[in-house]
Design a protein around this motif. Sequence first.
Motif, short mmCIF file in Angstrom:
data_model
loop_
_atom_site.label_atom_id
_atom_site.label_comp_id
_atom_site.label_asym_id
_atom_site.label_seq_id
_atom_site.Cartn_x
_atom_site.Cartn_y
_atom_site.Cartn_z
N GLU A 115 24.49 -12.08 -23.10
CA GLU A 115 24.23 -11.21 -21.95
C GLU A 115 23.06 -11.72 -21.13
O GLU A 115 23.08 -11.69 -19.90
CB GLU A 115 23.96 -9.78 -22.41
N LEU A 205 25.45 -14.94 -11.48
CA LEU A 205 24.87 -14.59 -10.19
C LEU A 205 24.28 -15.80 -9.49
O LEU A 205 24.01 -15.75 -8.29
CB LEU A 205 23.82 -13.51 -10.38
N ASN A 250 15.84 1.31 -9.82
CA ASN A 250 15.66 1.06 -11.25
C ASN A 250 16.92 0.48 -11.88
O ASN A 250 17.51 1.06 -12.79
CB ASN A 250 15.24 2.35 -11.98
N THR A 251 17.35 -0.66 -11.36
CA THR A 251 18.55 -1.29 -11.93
C THR A 251 18.34 -2.80 -12.02
O THR A 251 17.23 -3.29 -11.79
CB THR A 251 19.79 -0.95 -11.09
N SER A 252 19.40 -3.51 -12.35
CA SER A 252 19.31 -4.96 -12.56
C SER A 252 18.90 -5.70 -11.29
O SER A 252 19.54 -5.55 -10.25
CB SER A 252 20.65 -5.49 -13.06
N GLY A 255 21.55 -8.45 -10.29
CA GLY A 255 22.75 -7.82 -9.73
C GLY A 255 22.51 -7.35 -8.30
O GLY A 255 23.35 -7.54 -7.42
N MET A 256 21.33 -6.78 -8.07
CA MET A 256 21.01 -6.27 -6.75
C MET A 256 20.88 -7.41 -5.75
O MET A 256 21.23 -7.26 -4.58
CB MET A 256 19.70 -5.49 -6.83
N ALA A 258 22.60 -10.18 -5.80
CA ALA A 258 23.97 -10.56 -5.46
C ALA A 258 24.58 -9.54 -4.50
O ALA A 258 25.26 -9.91 -3.54
CB ALA A 258 24.82 -10.66 -6.71
N ALA A 259 24.30 -8.26 -4.75
CA ALA A 259 24.82 -7.22 -3.86
C ALA A 259 24.26 -7.40 -2.46
O ALA A 259 24.98 -7.24 -1.46
CB ALA A 259 24.45 -5.85 -4.41
N PHE B 100 30.85 -9.03 -9.04
CA PHE B 100 30.32 -9.03 -10.39
C PHE B 100 28.87 -8.55 -10.38
O PHE B 100 28.45 -7.78 -11.26
CB PHE B 100 30.40 -10.44 -10.99
N GLY B 101 28.12 -8.97 -9.38
CA GLY B 101 26.73 -8.53 -9.27
C GLY B 101 26.64 -7.02 -9.12
O GLY B 101 25.86 -6.35 -9.81
N VAL B 102 27.47 -6.47 -8.21
CA VAL B 102 27.49 -5.02 -8.02
C VAL B 102 27.89 -4.34 -9.33
O VAL B 102 27.32 -3.31 -9.71
CB VAL B 102 28.48 -4.65 -6.89
N ILE B 104 27.27 -5.37 -12.34
CA ILE B 104 26.12 -5.38 -13.25
C ILE B 104 25.09 -4.34 -12.82
O ILE B 104 24.47 -3.67 -13.65
CB ILE B 104 25.52 -6.80 -13.32
N VAL B 105 24.94 -4.17 -11.49
CA VAL B 105 24.03 -3.13 -11.00
C VAL B 105 24.44 -1.76 -11.55
O VAL B 105 23.63 -1.03 -12.12
CB VAL B 105 24.02 -3.10 -9.46
N LEU B 107 26.44 -1.10 -14.05
CA LEU B 107 26.42 -1.09 -15.52
C LEU B 107 25.00 -0.81 -16.01
O LEU B 107 24.80 -0.05 -16.97
CB LEU B 107 26.89 -2.45 -16.04
N THR B 108 24.02 -1.43 -15.34
CA THR B 108 22.63 -1.20 -15.73
C THR B 108 22.26 0.26 -15.51
O THR B 108 21.59 0.88 -16.34
CB THR B 108 21.69 -2.10 -14.91
N ILE B 109 22.72 0.82 -14.39
CA ILE B 109 22.44 2.24 -14.12
C ILE B 109 23.05 3.11 -15.21
O ILE B 109 22.42 4.02 -15.73
CB ILE B 109 22.98 2.63 -12.72
N ARG B 112 21.09 2.85 -18.42
CA ARG B 112 19.76 3.47 -18.42
C ARG B 112 19.83 4.97 -18.23
O ARG B 112 18.84 5.66 -18.35
CB ARG B 112 18.90 2.84 -17.32
N ASN B 122 29.73 -2.33 -22.12
CA ASN B 122 29.41 -3.76 -22.20
C ASN B 122 30.52 -4.55 -22.88
O ASN B 122 30.67 -5.74 -22.67
CB ASN B 122 28.10 -3.98 -22.96
N ILE B 125 32.81 -6.83 -20.90
CA ILE B 125 32.47 -8.16 -20.43
C ILE B 125 33.06 -9.22 -21.37
O ILE B 125 33.52 -10.26 -20.94
CB ILE B 125 30.94 -8.32 -20.28
N PHE B 126 33.02 -8.92 -22.68
CA PHE B 126 33.55 -9.91 -23.63
C PHE B 126 34.74 -9.44 -24.43
O PHE B 126 35.29 -10.20 -25.22
CB PHE B 126 32.44 -10.35 -24.59
#
Lengths: 286, 291
Positions: A115, A205, A250-252, A255-256, A258-259, B100-102, B104-105, B107-109, B112, B122, B125-126
Amino acid sequence: MMEFWVVLTGILVGITCGIAGVFLILRKMSMIADAISHTVLFGIVMAYIVTHTLNGFWMLIGAACAGILTAYLVQLLQSSGIQEDAAIGVVFTSLFAVGVLLITLFAGDVHLDVEHVLMGEIAFVPWDRWTFLSLTMPKAVWMLLIVLFINVTFLILFYKEMKLSTFDPMYAATIGLPIVLLHYGFMTTVSFTTVAAFDSVGAILVVAMLIGPAATAYIISQTIKQMFIWSVSFGVASAVIGYYAAKFLNTSIAGMMAATVGVLFIAIIVFKKMMDNSKKKHLQAE
Amino acid sequence: MISGNLLWVLIGTMLLGVAAGITGTFSFLQKQSLVGDAAAHAALPGIALAFLFTGQKELPILMIGAAITSALAVYCIQWITSYSKLKADAAIGIVLAVFFGVGIVFLTIVNRSPLGNQSGLNDFIFGKAATMTKNDLMWLFLSATIIIAVSLLCYKEWKLLIFDPVYAKGIGLPIEALKAILTALIVMTIVTGIQAVGVILMSALLIIPAASAKLWSKKLTTMLIVSGAIGGLSGIAGTFISSLRTGLSTGPIIVLVAAGMFFISYLVSPQAGQISKYRRKVQFRRLGDRP
């Protein structure tokens, strides 16, 4: 100070990827970059298995080998009559699968969890420092600076040749330019870029940062020099805006970023369309 | 020897392999292989969003979310290539990475948020073929069967669409609708497979069997059968090998088995294989050496 290093890393990723992306777009090799960003994982794992360190230098070497191997295998399959998209697909998914498998088998105990490799964690960048010539900076910043230097050197040395072999490969071959060497040299710089950026933004990314800003620049540029300037600016803008947006939500962070690349891209396409339409209207009015 | 649950998983991954082999062949022949790759990556934000909106981990809900964003990604690629001067490769690359980036955004939200608790998203993803429940497998069986059935139903029309689109239009076939159905099926295959082998390796199942089958035959019927067989075999063998030891993830092994089959095809296939090509070359030289 912590924040400063993170933002600086982001900016450096934007610059380095922005520079490397221009010729990727022009040579229609975006998907090869995508493939390399996946296979770099394999190279890094191999480097770890051979040397048992996570030293940046060996990572670069491993990744460069993986990148060249990817480019070579794709070329090999293509020359034996397999269509390009399938050749790319077969090569990178296979190597990526090997990489993931090796990680789960051997490297389970190091911080090389899959990851982390895929998503990166730019927030951890400041903790991993490295001192050289009494300068203490995060490792990621060092790596990015070195790779940026390599990329810029490659461009300054071979700018003319790259331009020619991109737009008129036939002519370039006729006057005796080493096209194949240029191709693999360029692939090597792309692999370096991927590795340097991967620690902070993750392997997937990197593709956003490599292709996105350059593609956005391509839409509004008339010359290559313009394209370089726009590409680097979009890269840096994506990194900085992405970082603060991620902090706010408060996120990755990766990822942000790339967005943000995506948002900028759409904005520029729409902007370009509106400009074209208003030009048309002007012409019609006259 | 083989426990009850493993048997079900074996059948599931086999069906998935067959379905991916068949739809992969159609997308391969349309030179759309990498679009499938982008669509697979783009399923991630859909899964995370579906969970955010509904707060449930029910598979059908997540699958609908994944299908929506995957289809949106395919549409975006077409939109970019037709409305800007960018070529297909750049369009695919940027859509893939941004989606994919969005993903992950979101997914992180999710991870958390208090209701997230890593929520097992998760795994998408695999993939987690080995630990799929009866309920998950039921959905897998159902959608794989639908995919295979629809492919067989539309076989004739698609064949025409791929090899002679102009004629197909001429005799009044609904070209756009057929293309949409094909895209929908590819998206459906991806969505079905994500759970078992994950977002990233799903594209491998779409591409590798089809590319291998192309080496064996130039006839569509034979290609479909070979591709389905290679996909199915990879599914069975990969799942079985990964069940022998704990800690081996299923997805990568399935892909490696498929890659092995591709490599064998690449070497020994009678028409397009490297060995037979080499022998033909040697024979040809001998003919030339005769006085």
